[in-house]
Design a protein around this motif. Structure first.
Motif, PDB file in Angstrom:
ATOM      1  N   ALA A  27       2.278 -42.318 -20.324  1.00 46.37           N
ATOM      2  CA  ALA A  27       1.159 -42.402 -21.183  1.00 46.37           C
ATOM      3  C   ALA A  27       0.659 -40.670 -20.996  1.00 46.37           C
ATOM      4  O   ALA A  27       1.103 -39.951 -20.082  1.00 46.37           O
ATOM      5  CB  ALA A  27      -0.044 -42.940 -20.191  1.00 46.37           C
ATOM      6  N   GLU A 117      -6.362 -42.593 -20.035  1.00 43.30           N
ATOM      7  CA  GLU A 117      -5.337 -43.216 -20.298  1.00 43.30           C
ATOM      8  C   GLU A 117      -3.833 -43.470 -19.846  1.00 43.30           C
ATOM      9  O   GLU A 117      -3.406 -45.179 -19.504  1.00 43.30           O
ATOM     10  CB  GLU A 117      -4.133 -42.512 -21.334  1.00 43.30           C
ATOM     11  CG  GLU A 117      -4.275 -42.185 -23.035  1.00 43.30           C
ATOM     12  CD  GLU A 117      -3.714 -41.130 -23.712  1.00 43.30           C
ATOM     13  OE1 GLU A 117      -2.622 -41.441 -23.585  1.00 43.30           O
ATOM     14  OE2 GLU A 117      -4.376 -40.249 -24.347  1.00 43.30           O
ATOM     15  N   ALA A 121      -2.848 -47.438 -18.289  1.00 39.67           N
ATOM     16  CA  ALA A 121      -1.630 -47.881 -18.188  1.00 39.67           C
ATOM     17  C   ALA A 121      -0.801 -48.388 -16.817  1.00 39.67           C
ATOM     18  O   ALA A 121       0.078 -49.703 -16.826  1.00 39.67           O
ATOM     19  CB  ALA A 121      -0.948 -47.163 -18.400  1.00 39.67           C
TER      20      ALA A 121
END
Length: 164
Positions: A27, A117, A121
């Motif tokens: 990420a 992010e 993830a």
């Protein structure tokens, strides 16, 4: 029939225990200067990686960071581990994040993930989450929540991987 059911339960629990470690998710996050970094490529050659996730409003995360800071020298002397922090506060709070870092004297590398992010993830829904990543970028230990004393368990996990 009961014996077959018990045997099946034992086999399922054994199979679950044999699950391969997850790869550190990829990420995009940024360092404190705004430089974009991919989490899967955070350099830790010849060392393991300890990731401490946090938000400024998470009392458990602040407790974890304070406790791990007290163990900083022990981690450095007894394990081959690079320690980083990843913050999930909104981008507008970057100055607040830096002020907290200075106030608490957290000297670990800090990264920002204002868009969540890495949080998505890595399937992080509760803070703090502490990840131990081996030299092959595999997550070998994951701890959600933090209570005083957990820092010793984390230190033991790091020592299992590569004691000095």
């Amino acid at each position: 029939m009961l014996a077959g059911l018990l045997l099946g339960m034992v086999a399922c629990s054994w199979a679950a225990g044999q699950e391969a470690p997850a790869e550190l998710p990829s990420a995009e996050i940024s360092d404190m200067n705004g430089k974009i970094v991919n989490t899967a490529s955070i350099a830790h050659p010849g060392a393991n990686l300890l990731i401490l996730t946090w938000e400024s409003e998470s009392k458990g995360a602040v407790l974890a960071l304070d406790a791990m800071t007290l163990l900083k020298d022990t981690i450095a002397n007894k394990t081959k581990t690079k320690v980083i922090m990843i913050n999930f506060d909104p981008a507008a709070d970057a100055k607040k994040v830096e002020a907290m870092r200075k106030e608490h004297q957290w000297t670990f590398e800090n990264y920002l993930d204002p868009n969540g992010e890495f949080k998505r993830a890595a399937a992080i829904s509760y803070l703090p989450v502490i990840l131990v990543v081996d030299q092959n970028n595999k997550i070998v230990y994951r701890k959600a929540a933090f209570y005083l004393g957990d820092e010793q368990v984390i230190l033991q996990e790091l020592q299992k991987l590569n004691p000095r």
